[in-house]
Design a protein around this motif. Structure first.
Motif, PDB file in Angstrom:
ATOM      1  N   SER A  20      23.191  42.602 -26.048  1.00 38.41           N
ATOM      2  CA  SER A  20      23.069  44.064 -26.026  1.00 38.41           C
ATOM      3  C   SER A  20      21.916  44.567 -25.159  1.00 38.41           C
ATOM      4  CB  SER A  20      22.874  44.579 -27.458  1.00 38.41           C
ATOM      5  OG  SER A  20      21.699  44.013 -28.034  1.00 38.41           O
ATOM      6  N   SER A  21      21.144  43.670 -24.543  1.00 42.82           N
ATOM      7  CA  SER A  21      19.952  44.097 -23.805  1.00 42.82           C
ATOM      8  C   SER A  21      20.271  44.874 -22.529  1.00 42.82           C
ATOM      9  CB  SER A  21      19.074  42.883 -23.467  1.00 42.82           C
ATOM     10  OG  SER A  21      19.753  41.986 -22.612  1.00 42.82           O
ATOM     11  N   TYR A  22      21.529  44.781 -22.065  1.00 44.84           N
ATOM     12  CA  TYR A  22      21.904  45.470 -20.835  1.00 44.84           C
ATOM     13  C   TYR A  22      22.651  46.776 -21.115  1.00 44.84           C
ATOM     14  CZ  TYR A  22      20.949  40.691 -19.400  1.00 44.84           C
ATOM     15  OH  TYR A  22      20.361  39.471 -19.238  1.00 44.84           O
ATOM     16  N   TRP A  23      22.690  47.158 -22.393  1.00 44.74           N
ATOM     17  CA  TRP A  23      23.482  48.335 -22.754  1.00 44.74           C
ATOM     18  C   TRP A  23      22.983  49.606 -22.083  1.00 44.74           C
ATOM     19  CZ3 TRP A  23      27.855  50.166 -24.203  1.00 44.74           C
ATOM     20  CH2 TRP A  23      27.929  51.532 -24.509  1.00 44.74           C
ATOM     21  N   ILE A 112      29.356  45.638 -17.686  1.00 47.87           N
ATOM     22  CA  ILE A 112      28.450  45.123 -16.664  1.00 47.87           C
ATOM     23  C   ILE A 112      27.368  46.168 -16.395  1.00 47.87           C
ATOM     24  CG2 ILE A 112      28.264  44.233 -14.313  1.00 47.87           C
ATOM     25  CD1 ILE A 112      31.276  43.613 -14.468  1.00 47.87           C
ATOM     26  N   GLY A 113      26.116  45.808 -16.726  1.00 54.26           N
ATOM     27  CA  GLY A 113      25.021  46.754 -16.607  1.00 54.26           C
ATOM     28  C   GLY A 113      24.822  47.279 -15.198  1.00 54.26           C
ATOM     29  N   MET A 200      31.784  45.365 -34.522  1.00 53.45           N
ATOM     30  CA  MET A 200      33.148  44.883 -34.382  1.00 53.45           C
ATOM     31  C   MET A 200      33.345  43.669 -35.277  1.00 53.45           C
ATOM     32  SD  MET A 200      35.045  46.566 -32.047  1.00 53.45           S
ATOM     33  CE  MET A 200      36.096  45.505 -31.052  1.00 53.45           C
ATOM     34  N   PRO A 201      34.565  43.442 -35.793  1.00 56.05           N
ATOM     35  CA  PRO A 201      34.810  42.247 -36.603  1.00 56.05           C
ATOM     36  C   PRO A 201      34.460  40.973 -35.835  1.00 56.05           C
ATOM     37  CG  PRO A 201      36.634  43.773 -36.761  1.00 56.05           C
ATOM     38  CD  PRO A 201      35.733  44.297 -35.685  1.00 56.05           C
ATOM     39  N   ASN A 202      33.757  40.052 -36.505  1.00 53.36           N
ATOM     40  CA  ASN A 202      33.391  38.759 -35.937  1.00 53.36           C
ATOM     41  C   ASN A 202      32.518  38.881 -34.698  1.00 53.36           C
ATOM     42  OD1 ASN A 202      35.016  37.368 -37.850  1.00 53.36           O
ATOM     43  ND2 ASN A 202      36.816  37.831 -36.610  1.00 53.36           N
ATOM     44  N   ARG A 203      31.796  39.986 -34.572  1.00 48.44           N
ATOM     45  CA  ARG A 203      30.962  40.144 -33.389  1.00 48.44           C
ATOM     46  C   ARG A 203      29.747  39.237 -33.473  1.00 48.44           C
ATOM     47  NH1 ARG A 203      26.258  43.150 -33.881  1.00 48.44           N
ATOM     48  NH2 ARG A 203      25.958  44.231 -35.845  1.00 48.44           N
ATOM     49  N   ARG A 204      29.163  38.938 -32.335  1.00 46.90           N
ATOM     50  CA  ARG A 204      27.909  38.205 -32.297  1.00 46.90           C
ATOM     51  C   ARG A 204      26.768  39.189 -32.519  1.00 46.90           C
ATOM     52  NH1 ARG A 204      27.807  33.372 -27.845  1.00 46.90           N
ATOM     53  NH2 ARG A 204      29.549  32.197 -28.693  1.00 46.90           N
ATOM     54  N   VAL A 205      25.757  38.751 -33.245  1.00 48.19           N
ATOM     55  CA  VAL A 205      24.599  39.594 -33.492  1.00 48.19           C
ATOM     56  C   VAL A 205      23.441  39.079 -32.645  1.00 48.19           C
ATOM     57  CG1 VAL A 205      22.976  40.430 -35.226  1.00 48.19           C
ATOM     58  CG2 VAL A 205      25.369  40.068 -35.840  1.00 48.19           C
ATOM     59  N   HIS A 206      22.794  39.963 -31.915  1.00 48.76           N
ATOM     60  CA  HIS A 206      21.704  39.558 -31.023  1.00 48.76           C
ATOM     61  C   HIS A 206      20.424  40.239 -31.470  1.00 48.76           C
ATOM     62  CE1 HIS A 206      24.735  37.820 -28.352  1.00 48.76           C
ATOM     63  NE2 HIS A 206      25.424  38.916 -28.569  1.00 48.76           N
TER      64      HIS A 206
END
Length: 206
Positions: A20-23, A112-113, A200-206
């Motif tokens: 999520s750092s490029y959001w 894509i950031g 989102m379901p089954n999303r990765r957490v950062h």
């Protein structure tokens, strides 16, 4: 629906490259390209946002890509149908109704950031026409799935790509062919919405 990769998170993503750092950069560049971004906490909130757009855009007929591995997405579409809109997710129905559909809905693999583009797995015919023929297009994107630049995007894709098609979408369709005057929607949708879902379901957490 046939895809280049059935599970991008497991088979292609890397926590060091997709997070999520490029959001913020993605959001700024997507808006600069005339994309309209709506934030949603979860798919239920995304459904509310889509319902509002259906009303605002006076939508009657929808074509949408479906992921058989996501029962939540199937439920979202069923709920939209219960509201009174025609929604088609079968590839044969999409082919029949694409020329007259008011709205297309599909999923993006990541954003894509650097460019504000979304990357879409467009192996299937229906994934391509849903984002090309209707006058408005909604992309559902996991807000945690962004990459730094196009180079990283191709690095991610190369991990799973064997055959098929991938697409980068940057804002609504645009052209300046006629007297160098920028026009939207000539060769595709004139409105492009990105619904960014935080959970989102089954999303990765950062």
């Amino acid at each position: 629906m046939k895809k280049v990769c059935k599970d991008w998170v497991t088979n292609a993503f890397d926590d060091n490259l997709v997070n999520s750092s490029y959001w913020q950069e993605f959001e700024e560049n997507a808006k600069a390209a005339s994309a309209e971004i709506i934030h949603a906490k979860d798919l239920q909130a995304a459904q509310t946002a889509i319902s509002g757009l259906i009303t605002t855009l006076n939508v009657n007929k929808i074509i949408a890509t479906n992921d058989e591995t996501s029962p939540e997405l199937t439920t979202l579409y069923k709920n939209i149908e219960l509201m009174g809109s025609e929604i088609y997710t079968n590839k044969f129905d999409i082919a029949e109704h694409a020329p007259t559909a008011d709205l297309g809905i599909s999923m993006a693999e990541f954003g894509i950031g650097e460019t504000g583009s979304v990357c879409v797995d467009t192996y299937s015919y229906e994934a391509r026409v849903v984002g090309m023929l209707p006058p408005s297009h909604i992309i559902i994107l996991n807000a945690n799935h962004t990459v730094k630049n196009v180079t990283t995007a191709f690095q991610i894709i190369s991990r799973v790509f064997n055959r098929g098609y991938m697409g980068f979408i940057t804002g609504p369709s645009r052209t300046a062919d006629i007297e160098r005057v920028l026009s939207l929607g000539v060769h595709g949708p004139s409105r492009f919405f990105i619904i960014a879902v935080d959970e989102m379901p089954n999303r990765r957490v950062h």
